[in-house]
Scaffold this active site. Structure first.
Site, PDB file in Angstrom:
ATOM      1  N   HIS A 224       0.854  -1.195   0.000  1.00  0.00           N
ATOM      2  CA  HIS A 224       0.000   0.000   0.000  1.00  0.00           C
ATOM      3  C   HIS A 224       0.882   1.235   0.000  1.00  0.00           C
ATOM      4  O   HIS A 224       1.560   1.523   0.991  1.00  0.00           O
ATOM      5  CB  HIS A 224      -0.915   0.009   1.227  1.00  0.00           C
ATOM      6  CG  HIS A 224      -1.897  -1.121   1.219  1.00  0.00           C
ATOM      7  ND1 HIS A 224      -3.137  -1.026   0.635  1.00  0.00           N
ATOM      8  CD2 HIS A 224      -1.814  -2.394   1.694  1.00  0.00           C
ATOM      9  CE1 HIS A 224      -3.780  -2.183   0.757  1.00  0.00           C
ATOM     10  NE2 HIS A 224      -2.987  -3.026   1.398  1.00  0.00           N
ATOM     11  N   LEU A 225       0.903   1.922  -1.132  1.00  0.00           N
ATOM     12  CA  LEU A 225       1.517   3.257  -1.173  1.00  0.00           C
ATOM     13  C   LEU A 225       0.324   4.168  -0.898  1.00  0.00           C
ATOM     14  O   LEU A 225      -0.790   3.852  -1.305  1.00  0.00           O
ATOM     15  CB  LEU A 225       2.114   3.499  -2.563  1.00  0.00           C
ATOM     16  CG  LEU A 225       3.178   2.470  -2.988  1.00  0.00           C
ATOM     17  CD1 LEU A 225       3.600   2.699  -4.427  1.00  0.00           C
ATOM     18  CD2 LEU A 225       4.384   2.525  -2.058  1.00  0.00           C
TER      19      LEU A 225
ATOM     20  N   HIS B 206       0.628   3.606   8.398  1.00  0.00           N
ATOM     21  CA  HIS B 206      -0.375   4.420   9.088  1.00  0.00           C
ATOM     22  C   HIS B 206       0.337   5.429   9.981  1.00  0.00           C
ATOM     23  O   HIS B 206       1.405   5.143  10.521  1.00  0.00           O
ATOM     24  CB  HIS B 206      -1.293   3.542   9.955  1.00  0.00           C
ATOM     25  CG  HIS B 206      -2.253   2.725   9.158  1.00  0.00           C
ATOM     26  ND1 HIS B 206      -3.301   3.282   8.459  1.00  0.00           N
ATOM     27  CD2 HIS B 206      -2.309   1.393   8.917  1.00  0.00           C
ATOM     28  CE1 HIS B 206      -3.968   2.329   7.831  1.00  0.00           C
ATOM     29  NE2 HIS B 206      -3.381   1.171   8.079  1.00  0.00           N
TER      30      HIS B 206
ATOM     31  N   ASP C  20      -9.139  -4.669  -2.403  1.00  0.00           N
ATOM     32  CA  ASP C  20      -8.426  -4.924  -1.146  1.00  0.00           C
ATOM     33  C   ASP C  20      -8.740  -3.883  -0.067  1.00  0.00           C
ATOM     34  O   ASP C  20      -8.829  -2.691  -0.331  1.00  0.00           O
ATOM     35  CB  ASP C  20      -6.914  -4.971  -1.380  1.00  0.00           C
ATOM     36  CG  ASP C  20      -6.166  -5.352  -0.118  1.00  0.00           C
ATOM     37  OD1 ASP C  20      -6.639  -6.246   0.598  1.00  0.00           O
ATOM     38  OD2 ASP C  20      -5.122  -4.740   0.161  1.00  0.00           O
TER      39      ASP C  20
ATOM     40  N   GLY D  54      -3.159  -2.684  10.063  1.00  0.00           N
ATOM     41  CA  GLY D  54      -2.029  -2.821   9.159  1.00  0.00           C
ATOM     42  C   GLY D  54      -0.702  -2.403   9.743  1.00  0.00           C
ATOM     43  O   GLY D  54      -0.624  -1.625  10.696  1.00  0.00           O
TER      44      GLY D  54
ATOM     45  N   HIS E  98      -3.141 -12.331   1.405  1.00  0.00           N
ATOM     46  CA  HIS E  98      -2.877 -12.542   2.841  1.00  0.00           C
ATOM     47  C   HIS E  98      -3.740 -13.634   3.490  1.00  0.00           C
ATOM     48  O   HIS E  98      -4.543 -13.366   4.398  1.00  0.00           O
ATOM     49  CB  HIS E  98      -3.002 -11.243   3.630  1.00  0.00           C
ATOM     50  CG  HIS E  98      -4.106 -10.305   3.220  1.00  0.00           C
ATOM     51  ND1 HIS E  98      -5.421 -10.686   3.157  1.00  0.00           N
ATOM     52  CD2 HIS E  98      -4.083  -9.003   2.860  1.00  0.00           C
ATOM     53  CE1 HIS E  98      -6.151  -9.652   2.777  1.00  0.00           C
ATOM     54  NE2 HIS E  98      -5.361  -8.623   2.588  1.00  0.00           N
TER      55      HIS E  98
ATOM     56  N   ASP F  40       1.958  -6.942   2.453  1.00  0.00           N
ATOM     57  CA  ASP F  40       0.801  -6.117   2.831  1.00  0.00           C
ATOM     58  C   ASP F  40       1.278  -4.883   3.592  1.00  0.00           C
ATOM     59  O   ASP F  40       0.666  -4.461   4.581  1.00  0.00           O
ATOM     60  CB  ASP F  40      -0.228  -6.911   3.646  1.00  0.00           C
ATOM     61  CG  ASP F  40      -1.589  -6.223   3.670  1.00  0.00           C
ATOM     62  OD1 ASP F  40      -1.757  -5.205   2.974  1.00  0.00           O
ATOM     63  OD2 ASP F  40      -2.483  -6.698   4.386  1.00  0.00           O
TER      64      ASP F  40
HETATM   65  O1  DOR Z   1      -4.204  -4.552   7.566  1.00  0.00           O
HETATM   66  C1  DOR Z   1      -4.638  -4.085   6.525  1.00  0.00           C
HETATM   67  N1  DOR Z   1      -4.279  -2.865   6.101  1.00  0.00           N
HETATM   68  N2  DOR Z   1      -5.506  -4.824   5.831  1.00  0.00           N
HETATM   69  C2  DOR Z   1      -6.139  -4.313   4.769  1.00  0.00           C
HETATM   70  O2  DOR Z   1      -6.912  -5.013   4.183  1.00  0.00           O
HETATM   71  C3  DOR Z   1      -5.916  -2.926   4.328  1.00  0.00           C
HETATM   72  C4  DOR Z   1      -4.623  -2.423   4.792  1.00  0.00           C
HETATM   73  C5  DOR Z   1      -4.498  -0.934   4.668  1.00  0.00           C
HETATM   74  O3  DOR Z   1      -4.712  -0.400   3.566  1.00  0.00           O
HETATM   75  O4  DOR Z   1      -4.149  -0.282   5.650  1.00  0.00           O
HETATM   76 ZN    ZN Z   2      -3.645  -5.066   1.630  1.00  0.00          ZN
END
Ligand code: DOR
Ligand code: ZN
Length: 430
Positions: A65-66, A310, A154, A325, A233, A306
């Site tokens: 995830h960027l 954050h 996702d 995440g 995942h 994954d």
């Molecule tokens: O843990 C996660 N973070 N699971 C997800 O499905 C999305 C991801 C996020 O984009 O933060």
């Molecule tokens: Zn993901």
């Protein structure tokens, strides 16, 4: 410009190649000689002594995830690519849950432009439905034209079997997979795995069947349509068992697992550390054992991070309210070498297949070859270096990881791609 990488072990299971004590000559980032270098080759070249190190095809992380566009305070394409290069990856695929979502050619082109000229190749996964809302299918032909390598909602599963059926029928025309986040909406919304720990901690649970039900649905819809599903995942025993059976039947199902899902269990949540909160949640030792079996017998094709950056402020909320995440690009290789290679769960060849070869096969991306005339696309590993994770040195903009200060064995030393080498914390032009 000439560069010599000295005294390396070259391993590429895709070419059945395993050679020790080799010197490689690169000219302007292209492999120009393998072994038997002459004096002339050595003239005016930059030499790097990689004695005892292993060169593999560049590792590829197919689930990253960027946060650009939308949450550039958490990660940008550039900082994500820097983290990838530092973590030993020469290529990544980024997920479409940005703001706006990747559901138009413009967003795909914007991300690709941000990634241009970097060492790390960025492939883009398009949304399966408009805005990832699960109601209307995304403009798949337009997205394919813009270069996406798969489709996914996702963060959530594709909402209904009806939409999934249609998405698979379309994506199949382009031979692109649907990458599925398996979670039944009616069972979602909890904060951790349902079990003894969730009861003891008093946290709202997510039962393992939330995942299993969607894996089952997707296998059935894939069988019916002939479309290709990649399970993102995977985290439960039953899901691994269902994928194993589906593969035995010859269905077009592949699967990935993250390092946290084979390294940690929901016991880690007892700390109330929000860096143990992710979706799917950490499960039980029983699930982890089946995942390890699945990695060994080929049920699980890939390892992917994954990587989910954050902000500290958001992760500092109470467990229940913190976002899901963790970042993973810079710990993934170390954790995999420590937990899988050194513990003899996987051979080095199998590990390379799961981290460099299979992700590219699933996304139809060419696999780097060790041949004269080919572009140098390498990950260079020290299999035995013992090191401690230090999040303060991460290249990611976010620092949300439960693995800070963890002792690991095996480390990426350098990455080489696109006429650049990342080595000793610097990008070097080749
Ligand atoms: O843990 C996660 N973070 N699971 C997800 O499905 C999305 C991801 C996020 O984009 O933060
Ligand atoms: Zn993901």
């Amino acid at each position: 410009m000439k560069t010599i990488l000295k005294n390396v072990t070259l391993i590429n299971p895709n070419q059945n190649l395993n050679r020790k004590g080799i010197d490689i000559l690169l000219t302007d980032g292209i492999i120009s000689k393998i072994g038997n270098l002459t004096k002339e080759d050595k003239n005016d070249s930059h030499e790097y002594d990689f004695s005892g190190k292993v060169i593999t095809p560049g590792f590829f992380d197919m689930h990253v995830h960027l946060r650009e566009p939308g949450r550039e305070d958490e990660e940008t394409v550039l900082t994500g690519c820097n983290a990838a290069a530092n973590g030993g990856f020469t290529g990544i695929a980024c997920m479409p849950n940005t703001e706006p979502a990747v559901d138009t050619a413009e967003v795909v082109e914007f991300i690709k432009k941000q990634a241009a000229n970097h060492l790390v190749d960025v492939e883009v996964i398009g949304a399966a439905t408009l805005g990832r809302k699960g109601e209307v299918i995304s403009p798949m032909a337009e997205l394919k034209e813009a270069g996406v390598k798969g489709f996914s909602d996702d963060g959530s599963a594709v909402k209904t079997a009806g939409i999934l059926k249609r998405a698979l029928e379309y994506s199949n025309m382009f031979d692109l997979p649907i990458i599925e986040h398996c979670e039944d909406e009616s069972l979602a919304g909890g904060a951790m795995n349902e079990g003894l720990n969730s009861t003891m901690l008093g946290l709202p649970p997510i039962p393992s069947i939330a995942e299993d039900l969607i894996v089952m649905r997707d296998i059935i819809v894939s069988e019916y349509t002939g479309g290709r599903i990649h399970i993102a995942h995977i985290s439960t025993k039953k899901s691994v068992e269902m994928v194993r059976e589906a593969k035995k039947k010859g269905l077009r199902i592949t699967a990935e697992v993250t390092p946290h899902h084979f390294t940690l269990t929901d016991d880690a949540v007892r700390t109330y550390d929000t860096n143990t909160k992710m979706n799917p949640p950490l499960r039980t030792q029983n699930d982890v054992n089946e995942i390890l079996l699945g990695l060994q017998d080929g049920t699980i094709d890939c390892i992917a991070s994954d990587h989910a950056p954050h902000s500290l402020e958001e992760k500092e909320a109470e467990f229940e309210y913190a976002p899901n995440g963790i970042i993973g690009l810079e710990t993934q290789i170390g954790l995999s070498l420590t937990e899988l290679f050194h513990k003899k769960i996987l051979s080095l060849e199998k590990l390379i297949e799961k981290m460099a070869i299979n992700p590219r096969k699933i996304l139809n991306i060419p696999i780097p070859k060790f041949e004269v005339g080919e572009k140098a696309n390498f990950t260079i590993l020290d299999l035995d270096e013992i090191w401690t994770v230090d999040l303060s040195r991460s290249k990611s903009k976010s620092k949300n990881s439960p693995f800070d200060k963890r002792l690991l064995t095996g480390k990426p030393v350098a990455t080489v791609n696109n006429k650049l080498m990342f080595y000793k914390d610097k990008f070097i032009k080749l």
